[in-house]
Design a protein around this motif. Structure first.
Motif, mmCIF file in Angstrom:
data_model
loop_
_atom_site.group_PDB
_atom_site.id
_atom_site.type_symbol
_atom_site.label_atom_id
_atom_site.label_comp_id
_atom_site.label_asym_id
_atom_site.label_seq_id
_atom_site.Cartn_x
_atom_site.Cartn_y
_atom_site.Cartn_z
ATOM 1 N N GLU A 12 0.826 -1.193 0.000
ATOM 2 C CA GLU A 12 0.000 0.000 0.000
ATOM 3 C C GLU A 12 0.867 1.253 0.000
ATOM 4 O OE1 GLU A 12 -2.582 -0.129 3.320
ATOM 5 O OE2 GLU A 12 -3.504 -2.033 2.753
ATOM 6 N N ASN A 13 0.594 2.098 -0.956
ATOM 7 C CA ASN A 13 1.270 3.400 -0.998
ATOM 8 C C ASN A 13 2.785 3.264 -0.886
ATOM 9 O OD1 ASN A 13 -1.261 4.711 -1.048
ATOM 10 N ND2 ASN A 13 -1.403 4.500 1.174
ATOM 11 N N VAL A 14 3.366 2.554 -1.866
ATOM 12 C CA VAL A 14 4.818 2.361 -1.859
ATOM 13 C C VAL A 14 5.490 3.704 -1.667
ATOM 14 C CG1 VAL A 14 6.783 1.596 -3.209
ATOM 15 C CG2 VAL A 14 4.637 0.328 -3.303
ATOM 16 N N GLN A 15 6.456 3.745 -0.811
ATOM 17 C CA GLN A 15 7.009 5.013 -0.341
ATOM 18 C C GLN A 15 7.736 5.788 -1.432
ATOM 19 O OE1 GLN A 15 6.536 6.208 2.726
ATOM 20 N NE2 GLN A 15 5.187 4.472 3.109
ATOM 21 N N VAL A 16 6.972 6.579 -2.163
ATOM 22 C CA VAL A 16 7.572 7.408 -3.206
ATOM 23 C C VAL A 16 8.557 8.398 -2.603
ATOM 24 C CG1 VAL A 16 7.075 9.093 -5.015
ATOM 25 C CG2 VAL A 16 5.512 7.173 -4.622
ATOM 26 N N ALA A 17 8.265 8.820 -1.386
ATOM 27 C CA ALA A 17 9.122 9.815 -0.744
ATOM 28 C C ALA A 17 10.531 9.296 -0.514
ATOM 29 C CB ALA A 17 8.510 10.240 0.587
ATOM 30 N N GLU A 18 10.684 7.970 -0.495
ATOM 31 C CA GLU A 18 11.997 7.411 -0.215
ATOM 32 C C GLU A 18 12.882 7.356 -1.446
ATOM 33 O OE1 GLU A 18 11.412 3.613 1.632
ATOM 34 O OE2 GLU A 18 11.712 4.482 3.605
ATOM 35 N N THR A 19 12.305 7.631 -2.626
ATOM 36 C CA THR A 19 13.098 7.467 -3.834
ATOM 37 C C THR A 19 14.292 8.402 -3.875
ATOM 38 O OG1 THR A 19 11.627 9.002 -4.998
ATOM 39 C CG2 THR A 19 11.115 6.653 -5.163
ATOM 40 N N ASN A 42 19.445 0.248 1.216
ATOM 41 C CA ASN A 42 18.676 1.219 0.450
ATOM 42 C C ASN A 42 17.267 0.674 0.207
ATOM 43 O OD1 ASN A 42 17.636 3.095 -1.311
ATOM 44 N ND2 ASN A 42 19.468 3.192 -2.603
ATOM 45 N N MET A 43 16.302 1.066 1.030
ATOM 46 C CA MET A 43 14.943 0.561 0.935
ATOM 47 C C MET A 43 14.242 1.006 -0.344
ATOM 48 S SD MET A 43 13.999 -1.554 3.174
ATOM 49 C CE MET A 43 12.233 -1.455 2.893
ATOM 50 N N ALA A 44 14.701 2.071 -0.973
ATOM 51 C CA ALA A 44 14.097 2.506 -2.227
ATOM 52 C C ALA A 44 14.223 1.416 -3.289
ATOM 53 C CB ALA A 44 14.751 3.799 -2.708
ATOM 54 N N GLY A 45 15.286 0.613 -3.201
ATOM 55 C CA GLY A 45 15.450 -0.495 -4.131
ATOM 56 C C GLY A 45 14.360 -1.535 -3.963
ATOM 57 N N PHE A 46 13.976 -1.808 -2.726
ATOM 58 C CA PHE A 46 12.911 -2.761 -2.445
ATOM 59 C C PHE A 46 11.588 -2.253 -3.006
ATOM 60 C CE2 PHE A 46 9.982 -4.838 0.784
ATOM 61 C CZ PHE A 46 10.053 -6.090 0.196
ATOM 62 N N ASP A 47 11.309 -0.960 -2.815
ATOM 63 C CA ASP A 47 10.090 -0.358 -3.354
ATOM 64 C C ASP A 47 10.037 -0.516 -4.874
ATOM 65 O OD1 ASP A 47 9.408 0.443 -0.802
ATOM 66 O OD2 ASP A 47 10.203 2.464 -1.029
ATOM 67 N N PHE A 48 11.186 -0.298 -5.527
ATOM 68 C CA PHE A 48 11.234 -0.397 -6.984
ATOM 69 C C PHE A 48 10.924 -1.820 -7.444
ATOM 70 C CE2 PHE A 48 13.385 -1.283 -10.966
ATOM 71 C CZ PHE A 48 13.001 -0.209 -11.760
ATOM 72 N N LEU A 49 11.510 -2.812 -6.766
ATOM 73 C CA LEU A 49 11.278 -4.209 -7.141
ATOM 74 C C LEU A 49 9.820 -4.609 -6.930
ATOM 75 C CD1 LEU A 49 14.534 -5.827 -5.714
ATOM 76 C CD2 LEU A 49 13.959 -5.459 -8.132
ATOM 77 N N ILE A 50 9.200 -4.117 -5.865
ATOM 78 C CA ILE A 50 7.784 -4.394 -5.639
ATOM 79 C C ILE A 50 6.949 -3.804 -6.767
ATOM 80 C CG2 ILE A 50 5.790 -3.864 -4.177
ATOM 81 C CD1 ILE A 50 7.594 -4.098 -1.753
ATOM 82 N N GLN A 51 7.231 -2.548 -7.123
ATOM 83 C CA GLN A 51 6.477 -1.902 -8.202
ATOM 84 C C GLN A 51 6.646 -2.647 -9.518
ATOM 85 O OE1 GLN A 51 8.094 2.095 -7.985
ATOM 86 N NE2 GLN A 51 6.270 2.843 -6.929
ATOM 87 N N LYS A 52 7.831 -3.159 -9.766
ATOM 88 C CA LYS A 52 8.131 -3.827 -11.039
ATOM 89 C C LYS A 52 7.511 -5.216 -11.121
ATOM 90 C CE LYS A 52 12.014 -5.193 -14.004
ATOM 91 N NZ LYS A 52 13.496 -5.135 -14.182
ATOM 92 N N TYR A 53 7.548 -5.980 -10.023
ATOM 93 C CA TYR A 53 7.176 -7.387 -10.088
ATOM 94 C C TYR A 53 5.873 -7.758 -9.368
ATOM 95 C CZ TYR A 53 11.693 -8.562 -12.116
ATOM 96 O OH TYR A 53 12.776 -8.668 -12.961
#
Length: 216
Positions: A12-19, A42-53
């Motif tokens: 929910e609401n992947v943390q865009v602020a962390e990018t 770097n948690m922004a990497g985890f957010d990116f992978l969630i968004q991608k996959y």
């Protein structure tokens, strides 16, 4: 199935602020390199992978369980396992291969744990895609009543016979037919050689053709 330790906000609401914490443009980086960023904190990497996959994994799980809530839950568990494995991650295989291996194992375990609760009629492998409204095998058209009935009978037969395949054959067909994965990718997920994967799929499709020849 045992209760999963799920963070309800994982998707929910992947943390865009962390990018802003990213050390580079993740879109230009290899997935394995992004995992190494996550390993470094770097948690922004985890957010990116969630968004991608996330979407492909939810669809993959749904093909196995035909329950949106369960598919979402299993997908969350997949990504939790990715996160928990960040410190021991080794880029020895493609990230997507590793990811689908986790998903496959979870799906197989879920199917085994709930086998007594399910029947073939509750698992739909060829139902229309929720976005396009089409199926992998049937053209997007409006059939007359007779054609519609025949189509439904064919889909019911496909579901029944795919579910009846041996476990590895069933998983290989799901990955090949619905995920568009090639022999090497499927072999990497199932830990088989490319030639063994080809043989596995050949036997699976040969069985399905024989069982479904009345509908050809």
């Amino acid at each position: 199935m045992a209760t999963l330790a799920i963070n309800p906000r994982l998707f929910e609401n992947v943390q865009v602020a962390e990018t802003h914490r990213a050390t580079g443009d993740f879109g230009q980086m290899d997935d394995a390199a992004i995992m190494l960023e996550l390993r470094a904190g770097n948690m922004a990497g985890f957010d990116f992978l969630i968004q991608k996959y996330r979407k492909p994994i939810v669809h993959f799980m749904y093909r196995m369980v035909h329950n949106q809530a369960v598919a979402e839950e299993l997908a969350q568990e997949v990504f939790l396992r990715v996160y928990r494995s960040r410190e021991t991650y080794r880029a020895e295989a493609r990230f997507s291969t590793w990811l689908y291996r986790i998903a496959t194992n979870l799906g197989v375990n879920y199917a085994r744990d709930t086998r007594h609760e399910r029947t073939a009629s509750t698992v739909y492998l060829d139902e229309a895609d929720s976005e396009t409204g089409t199926t992998p095998d049937v053209a997007d058209s409006t059939p007359d009543a007779e054609a519609k009935l025949l189509r439904q009978e064919r889909l019911n037969a496909i579901r029944e016979h795919v579910l009846a395949l041996p476990e590895r054959q069933r998983m290989a067909v799901l990955m090949h037919k619905y995920e568009g994965m090639d022999y090497k990718q499927i072999g990497d997920v199932l830990k088989l050689s490319e030639s063994a994967t080809k043989s596995l799929l050949f036997r699976a499709y040969q069985t399905l053709r024989e069982k479904l020849k009345a509908f050809v």
